[in-house]
Scaffold this active site. Structure first.
Site, PDB file in Angstrom:
ATOM      1  N   GLU A 495      43.512 -49.234  44.380  1.00  0.00           N
ATOM      2  CA  GLU A 495      43.487 -49.035  42.939  1.00  0.00           C
ATOM      3  C   GLU A 495      44.088 -47.675  42.604  1.00  0.00           C
ATOM      4  OE1 GLU A 495      39.912 -50.247  41.063  1.00  0.00           O
ATOM      5  OE2 GLU A 495      40.700 -49.862  39.074  1.00  0.00           O
ATOM      6  N   GLU A 771      30.696 -44.724  42.277  1.00  0.00           N
ATOM      7  CA  GLU A 771      31.149 -45.502  41.116  1.00  0.00           C
ATOM      8  C   GLU A 771      29.974 -46.202  40.439  1.00  0.00           C
ATOM      9  OE1 GLU A 771      33.897 -48.599  42.155  1.00  0.00           O
ATOM     10  OE2 GLU A 771      34.593 -48.817  40.091  1.00  0.00           O
TER      11      GLU A 771
HETATM   12  C1  BGC Z   1      38.000 -48.635  37.631  1.00  0.00           C
HETATM   13  C2  BGC Z   1      37.267 -47.820  36.629  1.00  0.00           C
HETATM   14  C3  BGC Z   1      37.744 -48.237  35.284  1.00  0.00           C
HETATM   15  C4  BGC Z   1      37.318 -49.644  35.116  1.00  0.00           C
HETATM   16  C5  BGC Z   1      37.586 -50.205  33.791  1.00  0.00           C
HETATM   17  C6  BGC Z   1      37.589 -50.045  37.437  1.00  0.00           C
HETATM   18  O1  BGC Z   1      38.183 -50.870  38.357  1.00  0.00           O
HETATM   19  O2  BGC Z   1      37.798 -48.195  38.921  1.00  0.00           O
HETATM   20  O3  BGC Z   1      37.211 -46.520  36.913  1.00  0.00           O
HETATM   21  O4  BGC Z   1      37.423 -47.433  34.237  1.00  0.00           O
HETATM   22  O5  BGC Z   1      37.831 -50.455  36.135  1.00  0.00           O
HETATM   23  O6  BGC Z   1      37.480 -51.544  33.782  1.00  0.00           O
END
Ligand code: BGC
Length: 907
Positions: A495, A771
């Site tokens: 990502e 996260e």
């Molecule tokens: C990301 C986040 C992001 C979010 C929003 C995720 O996959 O890692 O940091 O803000 O998606 O949907």
């Protein structure tokens, strides 16, 4: 005798007066926020400085800047380019150069002399900036490369390319070189060499952009690397973000290409220019066999071609480079600093998991790469895989890395000790699995190379609470690790994107710890470049992923961060630059989605609300879910008030009025629709639904207490004193609790060690920020160990509330500081400082036997309002120079000028 005494007495006085005449130093001269920058392509670069003094109450009353075309002239006090003459002003920030038009390649030397209320400070030390190529016609070089793949390259799915190596030999005249500059951009990344020496120490350069809109080049002074006669230059290109990391899925800009222009000026004034063109040779058969940010780098040392960046190398088997299409974006000098190896760390443990397989523990979840030292036979291959955590059996836990292969491979050439680290990949990791190591590896064979944007660490924060200190340390590692020429969401899985919503308020807290000014200014440019014709702004910028879902909370970061740069750094430029695009986006959202002043459109909700059960990513409990229209409408209101502020600042009264009126209408509609008057709450009474309107100023006065009480009840009841909001609410929660007198609850949340809390992460082994609140038990599909979004407003609360360092109302860039510590039982001391744009601000307090002892530091040319927590005015011992202004809500309020002051009070 008496006369002689009087003479000595007066002479003494005179000397003391002279010595005191200049108690100020002018320091830290900056051009466009950088010291001595090379490669500035702005016609009127802005100059700033700081004043520092050991004496209290220093105010600048005026300044004189001189800018000279040579050091001799500057030293002689001759401002042949610009002499601002004496300007009566207390301003020290962003003074635009207003002299004769700067020319390309020109080195401008400058200094400043400042007058203060306590006499003149002498001239500052000399500083300089060097212009880059100011006119596109200065570029003689061509975009050069080879638009094709080679055997071993993979163009689909897990895309990979071998690195492209370019070389060129050239002969310099037998004359003395006065100076030489290299202007270079190599996409995705370049590493340049001249005569066998690396140009600069930067990695992952140039900075990542949407290359179809803007391409950045770097400028280097390479005088020392050149000589008369035969010379050679080499450039290696990696994929970076230019050649897509996944196909389909991530934007692809094409095969690597470069533009380089080496300009050599001789002492006789003549110039020789060596440019990238079809005379260069190229090969894809070098040692870097493949590179990808997600998947790693493969290096075969047997394919090294020693001497390839020296003159005389035999390149007859190399191909001829071709002229390629330009990437499309405007070629501009890079204004944010490059990524560098900012720190190296040594691993703390190595264990043999099974024969030949070792697990290395860096002791810290870090971002960067591993350098290895190895000796073995030609063809031996060392394989490294990277992960943030281990499974119970001690092997790597890779599920949360998703599709990223995170594998580096080094094939030995078999000569002596070989030292290697990859060039064009990076990993987010604490643990490394090592296989194929020819001998038993030991700790000293490895070094962690921490790769992040080069920026100063400006903050220091320590308290009597160990858990707070630990969380701060984790935040420090998480934040810096995610500075990769854009603020990324995470550094480890497939990502690594610049998600807007993650940093809206986080950027404010971060700005106390790091001088992130230029990085965020650059990111706002990325966001603007990603804006569609319609006005739509994506959720990710640069838009390597094209996600235009249209919501207020993620794209809203564009406006919030412009405000942060103004408040924290006093820099108005981002607001000036982006105002039109911000307004366009707001209009677009309004026209397309707003109905009767209610904005229903939302995408992510109150993202990552602590879920009710340990395996969930997102909460399913409806009482925890904040309605889309609450998020959309409160944000629309908040952003309108920010745009109103910007419009006032830019002297756009019509706009200002329109934003103010619109905000009023939105507030009215919101209260009519969502305020449950009897219950004193909004919508379904989530903490987020209540804290947003409260913090944004939407709650009618008579309901404020009730709304706040609901926040307290919910937090203390349902959440038992734990975080009670998701990503959106958490950006306001800590400050909101303190604002309304419940720092005790904020403190409890900040120091909890049970789920959900930052302390819970620490207790479970985190060395960064997770996260998910339940990062140790949740689904790995979305569970990075190094995401900073959940910090919310924690760091801003640490500095702004615990240390009590804030801008006074109406002040920006800390010209006037409001020192106001918020105390909580259990916290006995805070020792914090923050190097602001105007100098060091300090706040250091401790409580002992009911006495509050506090030392504050106010930078020269600034002033402060000081709120001393106390039982009553008579219980404060204030220093000389502190002017008492009265009691306010448990604080004795003083006014001070610049300097250092200590207060003692009885609590
Ligand atoms: C990301 C986040 C992001 C979010 C929003 C995720 O996959 O890692 O940091 O803000 O998606 O949907």
């Amino acid at each position: 005798m008496k006369k002689l005494f009087i003479l000595f007495f007066y002479a003494g006085l005179f000397l003391t007066a002279c010595a005191k005449n200049a108690p100020v130093m002018v320091t830290n001269l900056r051009c466009e926020s950088l010291s001595d920058p090379v490669g500035i392509d702005i016609a009127a670069p802005r100059l700033s400085w700081e004043l520092s003094s050991d004496v209290n109450d220093i105010r600048q009353t005026g300044y004189r800047i001189i800018v000279a075309s040579s050091l001799d002239k500057l030293n002689a006090g001759e401002g042949d380019l610009w002499d601002s003459k004496f300007v009566k002003s207390d301003n020290t920030l962003y003074i635009p150069y207003s002299g004769s038009k700067p020319k390309s390649r020109m080195k401008c030397y400058w200094k400043v002399k400042v007058a203060t209320n306590k006499g003149d400070a002498g001239w500052s030390a000399n500083a300089s900036w060097t212009s880059a190529l100011l006119d596109s016609s200065d570029w003689k070089a061509e975009w050069t490369g080879l638009d094709k793949s080679f055997p071993g390259d993979v163009l689909e799915k897990n895309t990979r390319l071998s690195a492209r190596y370019f070389r060129k030999e050239f002969t310099l005249d037998p004359k003395t070189i006065a100076n030489a500059s290299l202007y270079i951009s190599g996409l995705g990344f370049y590493e340049a060499f001249i005569n066998g020496k690396r140009v600069g120490t930067q990695v992952f350069s140039p900075t990542a952009t949407d290359y179809s809109k803007s391409v950045k080049y770097n400028t280097f002074d390479v005088t020392e690397l050149l000589k008369a006669g035969a010379n050679a230059m080499g450039v290696v290109l990696g994929n970076g973000r230019f050649f897509s990391m996944r196909q389909p899925g991530i934007r692809n800009f094409g095969f690597p290409k470069m533009i380089t222009q080496l300009e050599v000026t001789y002492t006789d004034g003549s110039r020789q220019t060596i440019v990238s063109d079809t005379s260069w040779k190229v090969t894809a058969n070098g040692p870097i066999r493949s590179n990808s940010e997600f998947d790693g780098e493969e290096y075969d040392a047997r394919m090294e071609t020693p001497g390839w960046t020296l003159a005389g190398f035999d390149d007859k088997n190399w191909l001829q480079a071709e002229k390629t299409e330009a990437p499309g974006g405007k070629l501009e000098a890079q204004r944010n600093r490059n990524i560098q190896i900012m720190e190296t760390i040594s691993p703390i443990a190595i264990t043999e998991l099974k024969p030949g397989m070792y697990i290395l523990d860096m002791g810290q979840n870090m971002v960067g790469k591993l350098r290895i030292k190895v000796k073995g036979k030609a063809g031996d291959q060392v394989k490294l895989r990277f992960a943030e955590t281990l499974k119970k059996d001690g092997s790597l836990y890779l599920d949360n890395i998703r599709g990223a292969l995170v594998t580096d491979k080094y094939t030995l050439k078999g000569k002596d000790v070989e030292i290697w680290e990859p060039s064009f990949t990076y990993h987010g990791f604490r643990f490394v699995e090592i296989t194929g190591f020819p001998v038993t590896p030991s700790l000293s064979d490895f070094e962690g190379r921490v790769m992040i944007d080069e920026m100063d660490v400006t903050g220091k924060f320590e308290t009597s609470n160990k858990m707070i200190n630990n969380i701060y340390k984790n935040a420090y590692w998480g934040i810096r690790g995610n500075y990769r020429s854009m603020p990324t969401d995470c550094p480890q899985r497939d990502e690594r994107m610049g998600w807007l919503g993650d940093r809206a308020v986080g950027s404010l807290g971060e700005s106390f710890i790091f001088d992130n000014h230029r990085l965020y200014a650059k990111w706002l440019d990325d966001i603007e470049q990603a804006q569609r014709e319609t006005g739509s702004i994506p959720d990710v910028a640069p838009n390597y992923w094209q996600i235009y879902s249209d919501n207020m909370t993620w794209p809203g970061a564009y406006i919030i961060i412009a405000g942060m740069l103004y408040d924290q750094f006093g820099d108005k430029e981002p607001i000036i630059k982006h105002y039109a695009s911000m307004k366009k986006w707001m209009n677009y959202m309004k026209e397309k989605y707003m109905i009767d002043y209610i904005m229903k459109k939302d995408t992510y909700g109150d993202w990552c609300m602590p879920p009710e059960s340990p395996e969930l990513i997102h909460s399913k409990d409806s009482t925890r879910i904040t309605a889309a229209a609450v998020l959309g409408t409160t944000f629309y209101y908040h952003l309108s008030t920010l745009l109103n502020r910007f419009a006032v600042l830019l002297d756009k009264p019509v706009d200002a009025d329109q934003f103010a009126k619109e905000a009023e209408s939105v507030k009215k509609a919101f209260n009519e629709k969502f305020l449950d008057k009897p219950a004193g709450c909004y919508s379904n009474n989530t903490v987020t639904a209540n804290i947003l309107p409260l913090r944004f100023g939407m709650v009618p006065d008579e309901y404020k207490n009730a709304v706040f009480n609901n926040i307290v009840e919910k937090t203390m009841g349902d959440f038992k004193g734990h975080v009670s909001a998701g990503l959106v609410g958490i950006q306001q929660l800590m400050r909101g609790l303190s604002d309304y007198g419940r720092t005790d609850i904020a403190y409890q949340i900040a120091t909890n060690t049970t789920y959900p809390s930052w302390g819970y992460m620490v207790e479970n082994g985190a060395t960064t920020i997770w996260e998910l609140w339940n990062g140790n038990t949740a689904d790995p599909a979305m569970n990075s160990g190094n995401h900073v979004m959940l910090l919310g407003d924690l760091i801003a609360w640490y500095y702004g509330y615990l240390a009590g360092i804030q801008n006074a109302p109406g002040s920006v860039g800390y010209k006037q500081i409001a020192f106001k510590p918020y105390l909580s039982k259990g916290l006995d001391y805070v020792d914090a400082s923050f190097r602001s744009i105007r100098g060091l601000i300090g706040s250091s307090w401790k409580i002992e036997d009911g006495a509050f002892t506090w030392t504050i530091k106010v930078p020269a040319n600034c002033s402060a309002i000081v709120y001393v927590p106390v039982s009553g005015k008579e219980a404060v011992k204030a220093p000389a120079g502190a002017k008492y202004n009265g009691m306010k809500e448990g604080y004795a309020v003083f006014q001070v000028a610049s300097g250092t002051y200590s207060f003692i009070s009885k609590l």
